[in-house]
Design a protein around this motif. Structure first.
Motif, mmCIF file in Angstrom:
data_model
loop_
_atom_site.group_PDB
_atom_site.id
_atom_site.type_symbol
_atom_site.label_atom_id
_atom_site.label_comp_id
_atom_site.label_asym_id
_atom_site.label_seq_id
_atom_site.Cartn_x
_atom_site.Cartn_y
_atom_site.Cartn_z
ATOM 1 N N PHE A 1 0.886 -1.160 -0.027
ATOM 2 C CA PHE A 1 0.044 0.001 -0.174
ATOM 3 C C PHE A 1 0.797 1.542 0.099
ATOM 4 N N ALA A 2 1.899 1.135 0.803
ATOM 5 C CA ALA A 2 2.888 2.122 0.631
ATOM 6 C C ALA A 2 3.813 2.438 -0.334
ATOM 7 N N GLY A 3 3.595 1.532 -1.256
ATOM 8 C CA GLY A 3 4.430 1.654 -2.577
ATOM 9 C C GLY A 3 6.174 1.105 -2.453
ATOM 10 N N LEU A 4 6.137 0.563 -1.328
ATOM 11 C CA LEU A 4 7.552 -0.121 -1.157
ATOM 12 C C LEU A 4 7.901 -1.235 -1.764
ATOM 13 N N VAL A 5 6.961 -2.307 -2.005
ATOM 14 C CA VAL A 5 7.318 -3.425 -2.515
ATOM 15 C C VAL A 5 6.166 -3.899 -3.687
ATOM 16 N N ASP A 6 6.324 -4.746 -4.494
ATOM 17 C CA ASP A 6 5.554 -5.324 -5.405
ATOM 18 C C ASP A 6 5.437 -6.764 -5.158
ATOM 19 N N GLY A 7 4.232 -7.509 -5.546
ATOM 20 C CA GLY A 7 4.109 -8.820 -5.417
ATOM 21 C C GLY A 7 3.742 -9.455 -7.073
ATOM 22 N N ARG A 8 4.268 -10.663 -6.998
ATOM 23 C CA ARG A 8 4.040 -11.220 -8.438
ATOM 24 C C ARG A 8 3.678 -12.608 -8.011
ATOM 25 N N ARG A 9 2.619 -13.033 -8.770
ATOM 26 C CA ARG A 9 2.363 -14.743 -8.305
ATOM 27 C C ARG A 9 3.322 -15.394 -9.306
ATOM 28 N N GLN A 10 3.826 -16.485 -8.692
ATOM 29 C CA GLN A 10 4.448 -17.790 -9.115
ATOM 30 C C GLN A 10 3.724 -18.938 -8.737
ATOM 31 N N GLY A 11 2.858 -19.276 -9.533
ATOM 32 C CA GLY A 11 1.948 -20.593 -9.246
ATOM 33 C C GLY A 11 1.277 -20.099 -7.981
ATOM 34 N N GLN A 12 1.460 -21.135 -6.800
ATOM 35 C CA GLN A 12 0.506 -20.848 -5.471
ATOM 36 C C GLN A 12 1.081 -20.068 -4.742
ATOM 37 N N ARG A 13 2.384 -19.276 -4.865
ATOM 38 C CA ARG A 13 2.797 -18.307 -4.055
ATOM 39 C C ARG A 13 2.896 -16.998 -4.655
ATOM 40 N N VAL B 1 13.773 2.960 -3.231
ATOM 41 C CA VAL B 1 13.401 1.942 -2.047
ATOM 42 C C VAL B 1 14.587 1.549 -1.629
ATOM 43 N N ARG B 2 15.944 1.082 -2.294
ATOM 44 C CA ARG B 2 16.876 0.348 -1.971
ATOM 45 C C ARG B 2 17.727 1.495 -1.339
ATOM 46 N N ALA B 3 17.776 2.676 -1.951
ATOM 47 C CA ALA B 3 18.619 3.690 -1.396
ATOM 48 C C ALA B 3 18.460 4.197 0.047
ATOM 49 N N LEU B 4 16.685 4.252 0.061
ATOM 50 C CA LEU B 4 16.002 4.459 1.376
ATOM 51 C C LEU B 4 16.793 3.898 2.423
ATOM 52 N N LEU B 5 16.846 2.520 2.080
ATOM 53 C CA LEU B 5 17.198 1.379 3.400
ATOM 54 C C LEU B 5 18.545 1.589 3.531
ATOM 55 N N THR B 6 19.391 1.862 2.310
ATOM 56 C CA THR B 6 20.979 2.109 2.627
ATOM 57 C C THR B 6 20.915 3.442 3.694
ATOM 58 N N GLU B 7 20.535 4.406 3.217
ATOM 59 C CA GLU B 7 20.662 5.824 4.039
ATOM 60 C C GLU B 7 20.039 5.410 5.455
ATOM 61 N N ALA B 8 18.898 4.526 5.568
ATOM 62 C CA ALA B 8 18.491 4.283 6.883
ATOM 63 C C ALA B 8 19.495 3.827 7.974
ATOM 64 N N LEU B 9 19.934 2.856 7.220
ATOM 65 C CA LEU B 9 21.210 1.927 8.169
ATOM 66 C C LEU B 9 22.303 2.777 8.299
ATOM 67 N N PHE B 10 22.729 3.828 7.292
ATOM 68 C CA PHE B 10 23.863 4.811 7.600
ATOM 69 C C PHE B 10 23.281 5.545 9.048
ATOM 70 N N GLN B 11 22.239 6.252 8.858
ATOM 71 C CA GLN B 11 21.756 6.963 10.148
ATOM 72 C C GLN B 11 21.665 6.112 11.469
ATOM 73 N N ALA B 12 21.127 4.837 11.519
ATOM 74 C CA ALA B 12 21.432 4.024 12.532
ATOM 75 C C ALA B 12 22.800 3.831 13.065
ATOM 76 N N ASP B 13 23.628 3.487 12.019
ATOM 77 C CA ASP B 13 25.060 3.428 12.524
ATOM 78 C C ASP B 13 25.614 4.668 13.071
ATOM 79 N N HIS B 14 25.348 5.661 12.469
ATOM 80 C CA HIS B 14 25.653 7.235 13.146
ATOM 81 C C HIS B 14 25.286 7.026 14.694
ATOM 82 N N HIS B 15 23.919 6.741 14.715
ATOM 83 C CA HIS B 15 23.224 6.890 16.073
ATOM 84 C C HIS B 15 23.954 6.089 17.066
ATOM 85 N N VAL B 16 24.476 4.719 16.734
ATOM 86 C CA VAL B 16 24.685 3.826 17.426
ATOM 87 C C VAL B 16 26.263 4.003 17.818
#
Length: 79
Positions: free
Chosen positions: A35-47, A57-72
């Motif tokens: 719903f937030a537009g962060l992931v897509d799903g596609r059907r592969q058989g039953q799953r 989204v990938r860049a956002l995750l990387t930056e979030a990790l850098f921010q957390a590292d700075h904090h820690v």
């Protein structure tokens, strides 16, 4: 779950295992991430296989990790 999707496309069961939760809980979280537009799903058989929705989204995750590292580590944040 988002961090795991950086490396590979995964189904609900695999993401539940990574997150340490039941598949029903993982499915509810994935619904919100779709719903937030962060992931897509596609059907592969039953799953449904999920993936990150683009490089931003990938860049956002990387930056979030850098921010957390700075904090820690106590490293000053920067712009």
């Amino acid at each position: 779950m988002l961090w795991a999707l950086r490396e590979a496309d995964l189904d609900v069961g695999s993401l539940a295992a990574v997150a340490g939760c039941r598949p029903t809980v993982a499915s509810q979280h994935l619904s919100k991430l779709r719903f937030a537009g962060l992931v897509d799903g596609r059907r592969q058989g039953q799953r449904v296989v999920y993936r990150l929705r683009g490089g931003h989204v990938r860049a956002l995750l990387t930056e979030a990790l850098f921010q957390a590292d700075h904090h820690v580590t106590g490293t000053p944040t920067h712009d």
